[in-house]
Design a protein around this motif. Structure first.
Motif, PDB file in Angstrom:
ATOM      1  N   LEU A 109       0.826  -1.196   0.000  1.00 24.57           N
ATOM      2  CA  LEU A 109       0.000   0.000   0.000  1.00 24.57           C
ATOM      3  C   LEU A 109       0.865   1.252   0.000  1.00 24.57           C
ATOM      4  O   LEU A 109       1.776   1.386   0.822  1.00 24.57           O
ATOM      5  CB  LEU A 109      -0.896   0.003   1.240  1.00 24.57           C
ATOM      6  N   ASP A 135      -5.026  -0.205  -1.728  1.00 26.52           N
ATOM      7  CA  ASP A 135      -5.161  -0.901  -0.449  1.00 26.52           C
ATOM      8  C   ASP A 135      -5.827  -2.265  -0.651  1.00 26.52           C
ATOM      9  O   ASP A 135      -6.469  -2.536  -1.662  1.00 26.52           O
ATOM     10  CB  ASP A 135      -5.991  -0.047   0.508  1.00 26.52           C
ATOM     11  N   HIS A 136      -5.697  -3.100   0.371  1.00 27.51           N
ATOM     12  CA  HIS A 136      -6.333  -4.424   0.414  1.00 27.51           C
ATOM     13  C   HIS A 136      -6.051  -5.230  -0.855  1.00 27.51           C
ATOM     14  O   HIS A 136      -6.950  -5.614  -1.597  1.00 27.51           O
ATOM     15  CB  HIS A 136      -7.845  -4.285   0.644  1.00 27.51           C
ATOM     16  N   HIS A 165      -7.233  -4.106  -5.832  1.00 24.93           N
ATOM     17  CA  HIS A 165      -7.215  -3.373  -4.566  1.00 24.93           C
ATOM     18  C   HIS A 165      -8.662  -3.255  -4.105  1.00 24.93           C
ATOM     19  O   HIS A 165      -9.399  -2.374  -4.542  1.00 24.93           O
ATOM     20  CB  HIS A 165      -6.539  -2.022  -4.731  1.00 24.93           C
ATOM     21  N   THR A 168     -10.695  -0.916   2.044  1.00 29.74           N
ATOM     22  CA  THR A 168      -9.857  -0.257   3.032  1.00 29.74           C
ATOM     23  C   THR A 168     -10.184  -0.815   4.411  1.00 29.74           C
ATOM     24  O   THR A 168     -11.217  -1.445   4.609  1.00 29.74           O
ATOM     25  CB  THR A 168     -10.096   1.261   3.049  1.00 29.74           C
ATOM     26  N   ASP A 170     -11.484  -0.300   7.964  1.00 32.12           N
ATOM     27  CA  ASP A 170     -12.398   0.658   8.585  1.00 32.12           C
ATOM     28  C   ASP A 170     -12.851   0.137   9.945  1.00 32.12           C
ATOM     29  O   ASP A 170     -12.922  -1.065  10.167  1.00 32.12           O
ATOM     30  CB  ASP A 170     -13.670   0.848   7.744  1.00 32.12           C
ATOM     31  N   SER A 175     -11.548   5.346   6.610  1.00 35.61           N
ATOM     32  CA  SER A 175     -10.439   4.405   6.407  1.00 35.61           C
ATOM     33  C   SER A 175      -9.251   4.944   7.189  1.00 35.61           C
ATOM     34  O   SER A 175      -8.345   5.578   6.648  1.00 35.61           O
ATOM     35  CB  SER A 175     -10.126   4.297   4.919  1.00 35.61           C
ATOM     36  N   LEU A 178      -5.367   5.622   6.641  1.00 34.48           N
ATOM     37  CA  LEU A 178      -4.962   6.479   5.532  1.00 34.48           C
ATOM     38  C   LEU A 178      -4.838   7.945   5.928  1.00 34.48           C
ATOM     39  O   LEU A 178      -4.274   8.738   5.174  1.00 34.48           O
ATOM     40  CB  LEU A 178      -5.970   6.376   4.386  1.00 34.48           C
ATOM     41  N   GLU A 197      -9.647   7.965  -0.147  1.00 38.93           N
ATOM     42  CA  GLU A 197     -10.232   6.636   0.017  1.00 38.93           C
ATOM     43  C   GLU A 197     -10.710   6.062  -1.311  1.00 38.93           C
ATOM     44  O   GLU A 197     -10.565   4.863  -1.567  1.00 38.93           O
ATOM     45  CB  GLU A 197     -11.384   6.700   1.016  1.00 38.93           C
ATOM     46  N   VAL A 200      -7.672   4.633  -3.473  1.00 42.04           N
ATOM     47  CA  VAL A 200      -6.965   3.400  -3.107  1.00 42.04           C
ATOM     48  C   VAL A 200      -7.732   2.157  -3.546  1.00 42.04           C
ATOM     49  O   VAL A 200      -7.228   1.043  -3.415  1.00 42.04           O
ATOM     50  CB  VAL A 200      -6.665   3.323  -1.591  1.00 42.04           C
ATOM     51  N   HIS A 201      -8.957   2.326  -4.055  1.00 42.48           N
ATOM     52  CA  HIS A 201      -9.721   1.208  -4.615  1.00 42.48           C
ATOM     53  C   HIS A 201      -9.343   1.002  -6.091  1.00 42.48           C
ATOM     54  O   HIS A 201      -8.765   1.869  -6.731  1.00 42.48           O
ATOM     55  CB  HIS A 201     -11.220   1.484  -4.529  1.00 42.48           C
ATOM     56  N   HIS A 700      -5.098  -6.680   4.648  1.00 39.56           N
ATOM     57  CA  HIS A 700      -5.527  -6.029   5.901  1.00 39.56           C
ATOM     58  C   HIS A 700      -4.929  -6.608   7.189  1.00 39.56           C
ATOM     59  O   HIS A 700      -5.654  -6.939   8.121  1.00 39.56           O
ATOM     60  CB  HIS A 700      -7.048  -5.951   6.002  1.00 39.56           C
TER      61      HIS A 700
END
Length: 749
Positions: A109, A135-136, A165, A168, A170, A175, A178, A197, A200-201, A700
């Motif tokens: 990340l 992320d993720h 990705h 996030t 949470d 998130s 971040l 947020e 990052v997807h 995560h």
């Protein structure tokens, strides 16, 4: 909200579809307690590595005895698949792999994907995630690059990784890892937080290389590096293209949409493109409490409820409150405009999510394409039948929610070897993925099953009383409703699927289902059926978890080995369970301490070794061990036997269910290969063509950290990968690791 959101807990199937209770001859017992012991591994982490990659501790299951002096020169090594020592269960905040293997972090990340992007500070001050790792990390595929920078299916030291990705970490709206101060926990959300947020997807494509010393790294300034986010323009193709259901303020003609969201599993097509599945996208949207009335309670209300968005539903992050800009307002799917067709608002926006999206990883100038013919639901991975010249191509897909279904799509076109390396890969994708037949699975009690067609040619779909389908676009956009009409079997959260290269059989992970009950108390609770046969109680410490907490892995074979067949055979390859659980009612596969697992999720077959890699996303067994990855050498459908489960209801009536259980795994056919750091999920795997390097995603770590504890790293439930020497700061980060064998052999031997 004060509790962490369970984003995989959607449950909107209220159809009256049979769950095979009609074929059960008596009643199921309430009792099936997991009685195994609780243990943990106390492990020592070590530092290591140099440069960008960091070696993890390599911890054997037990100290090896000192070898006797060799009488002469040792013979060359003989490969034995699954010859490694099984890794023990562990609660340590590190990555454990067998002795004789090495692992290093490759891409995490926030890592820069351009030369101009600064290094990741990992303190919440970073921006520019359109040019950073998302992320993720989730599903992932390998695409080889030759020395000339073009596609090479034989390249083993240079390639592209296409990485999902998904989401996030949470606890409330924000998130929090971040943002410098953890972010806002009330509405409205600041635009800067929403923008970060959102970015990052999506997906990333990045170049990776192995140097002369065997060290892998990603290429920070590669021209191939690419991010796709929920704001990136995407083409719509297939039956839904241009349909009224796809029209929005952004695309009044219904031929485009923005972005891809909550990307989970992946697939690689026989023609060399990347497929990504959009999974739990429904939770990002909000709908006003009075929206049913605003829509005059038309059939769109039925659709929205079936996909988890009842009137008044709040969104996961509150992105719709970021401001007046169109990029924020799209997350509000209420009918707010005056138009008849929805071209002045975003009432149809959610219809643009929930598909399989195809990308050409080698050409970032090409837009991704949503292949709507494959249906709209919570997509996990997508697995293809083995392409055979003159034979239609099939692909298999699961809908990851409790009580949802398993699908198959069969192309109209027959496979041509000329399409294996086409000049225009996305045009080839249109040939095989835009025209064909979508099916849903119905599992029968005797180990047989049928594929039910989802089209208006099926009278059950055309005459469905619960929803009136206008055309095939309506069928694929509302595939769940069509599957309800067709009488599909409700399953225990269908997740990843994979095709066994040895025999073409399809494996499907069924992660778990808390809604299985002996005596259902609501319409969402189901009695067991042959394909989902267990109901028991699993104790996590002193907390009882009911239903099917540990999940299982099902496999199926289309009749005659023909992927276009509408019938199949099935059995259960393995049932997840604690090794000490009751072997008659819970641990039906008789797993040992070196094999036991819970909540199978990721599933990938190696094309090099034939090993089936099984990854877990577990909440039931995490008091004993972190999530894990196992290696399996499975057999084939029908290699085991029928098993009758008999239980007793509260009124003392007996209830029995027959299921089909595969051959019991042995120490030589199933064992644990990896245990991840605290709070993680193991997900996503791909390999170089020679099988000597595999890439695995750690998602995560530290997920259960409280937002209120952000300022105190000692309270993080994980500090991985910084505690292994990778990167700045102590906030946990999702990351991709690479694993190799120290003797240069294939991974898994």
């Amino acid at each position: 909200m004060s509790d962490r959101i369970d984003f995989n807990d959607e449950d909107s199937n209220r159809s009256a579809n049979p769950t095979f209770d009609s074929v059960l001859t008596s009643r199921l017992n309430r009792r099936g307690l997991l009685l195994g012991g609780v243990g943990s591994a106390v492990l020592t982490a070590c530092g290591g590595g140099s440069g960008g990659g960091v070696a993890f501790p390599i911890i054997p299951p037990a100290p090896a005895p000192a070898p006797a002096p060799a009488p002469g020169p040792a013979p060359g090594p003989t490969e034995k698949l699954l010859g490694f020592g099984a890794v023990p269960k562990s609660l340590a905040d590190s990555v454990l792999i067998p002795a004789g293997y090495s692992a290093s972090v490759l891409y995490a990340l926030g890592d820069p994907l351009t030369g101009a992007t600064p290094a990741y500070a990992n303190d919440g001050t970073d921006t520019g995630f359109e040019n950073r790792g998302g992320d993720h990390h989730d599903g992932m595929e390998w695409f080889g690059l030759g020395a000339d920078g073009k596609r090479s299916d034989s390249s083993i030291d240079r390639g592209l990784l296409a990485v999902n990705h998904e989401a996030t970490t949470d606890e409330t709206l924000s998130s929090f890892f971040l943002h410098a101060n953890g972010g806002t926990t009330t509405l409205p959300r600041p635009a800067a937080e929403v923008d970060k947020e959102t970015a990052v997807h999506g997906i990333a494509v990045l170049e990776v290389r192995k140097d002369g010393a065997g060290k892998w790294s990603y290429v920070k300034d590669s021209a191939f590096n690419r991010r796709v986010t929920p704001l990136t323009e995407i083409d719509i193709a297939g039956p839904a293209k241009g349909d009224a259901l796809m029209k929005t303020k952004y695309s009044p003609t219904g031929v485009k949409t923005r972005g891809t969201l909550n990307n989970c599993g992946t697939g690689k097509t026989p023609w060399g493109t990347f497929l990504t599945g959009e999974e739990n996208w429904f939770g990002y949207f909000t709908r006003a409490a009075g929206d049913d009335a605003a829509r005059s309670n038309d059939k769109s209300v039925t659709s929205l409820k079936r996909y988890g968005r009842a009137a008044g539903a709040t969104s996961r992050h509150g992105w719709e409150t970021g401001g007046a800009d169109d990029k924020y307002q799209r997350w509000n799917i209420s009918k707010t405009g005056a138009s008849v067709d929805g071209t002045d608002d975003y009432r149809n926006e959610m219809n643009g999510m929930g598909f399989v999206v195809e990308f050409d990883p080698y050409n970032k100038s090409k837009l991704g394409v949503k292949r709507t013919a494959l249906g709209r639901y919570a997509h996990e991975s997508i697995a293809f039948s083995k392409p055979v010249a003159g034979q239609k191509v099939a692909c298999y897909m699961g809908d990851d929610a409790r009580n949802e279904y398993f699908y198959k799509f069969v192309s109209d076109a027959v496979w041509s070897e000329a399409d294996a390396n086409p000049s225009d890969p996305l045009a080839t994708g249109a040939k095989y993925l835009d025209q064909g037949t979508l099916y849903v699975a119905r599992f029968d009690a005797d180990g047989a099953g049928t594929w039910q067609e989802l089209s208006l040619s099926n009278p059950a779909v055309a005459g469905f009383a619960g929803y009136s389908f206008a055309n095939q676009a309506d069928v694929v956009v509302n595939a769940r409703l069509a599957a309800d009409a067709a009488g599909a079997t409700k399953m225990d959260r269908p997740e990843w699927c994979a095709t066994n290269p040895a025999n073409g059989e399809v494996y499907l992970t069924l992660t778990n289902n808390s809604n299985r009950r002996i005596e259902p108390a609501s319409s969402s609770q189901l009695v067991p059926d042959p394909a989902n046969p267990r109901v028991y109680t699993d104790f996590k410490g002193t907390t009882a978890q009911s239903g099917n907490p540990n999940g299982h892995i099902l496999r199926m074979a289309d009749a005659g080995g023909n992927p276009a067949s509408t019938s199949f055979r099935w059995d259960v390859y393995a049932f997840g369970a604690e090794s000490g659980a009751n072997a008659d009612t819970v641990n039906l596969s008789k797993l040992t301490a070196d094999q036991d697992f819970s909540s199978p999720d990721g599933l990938v077959f190696s094309r090099s070794t034939g090993i089936c890699w099984i990854q877990t996303d577990d909440g039931a067994y995490t008091d004993v061990t972190n999530c894990m990855m196992l290696a399996a050498l499975p057999g084939q459908v029908g290699d085991g036997a029928k098993k009758t489960l008999t239980y007793q209801r509260a009124d003392s009536t007996q209830y029995t269910v027959d299921t089909m259980i595969g051959k019991q795994p042995t120490a030589d056919t199933l064992k644990r290969f990896l245990v991840g750091p605290s709070g993680c999920e193991l997900t996503g795997l791909c390999e170089t063509p020679d099988g000597k390097a595999i890439f695995v995603n750690i998602q995560h770590p530290g997920e259960s950290t409280k937002q209120a504890d952000l300022a105190d790293p000692s309270k993080y439930t994980s500090q991985w990968p910084s505690n292994a020497g990778y990167g700045a700061g102590k906030r946990p980060r999702s990351a991709t690791i690479v694993i190799t064998k120290d003797d240069g052999g294939r991974v898994g031997s």
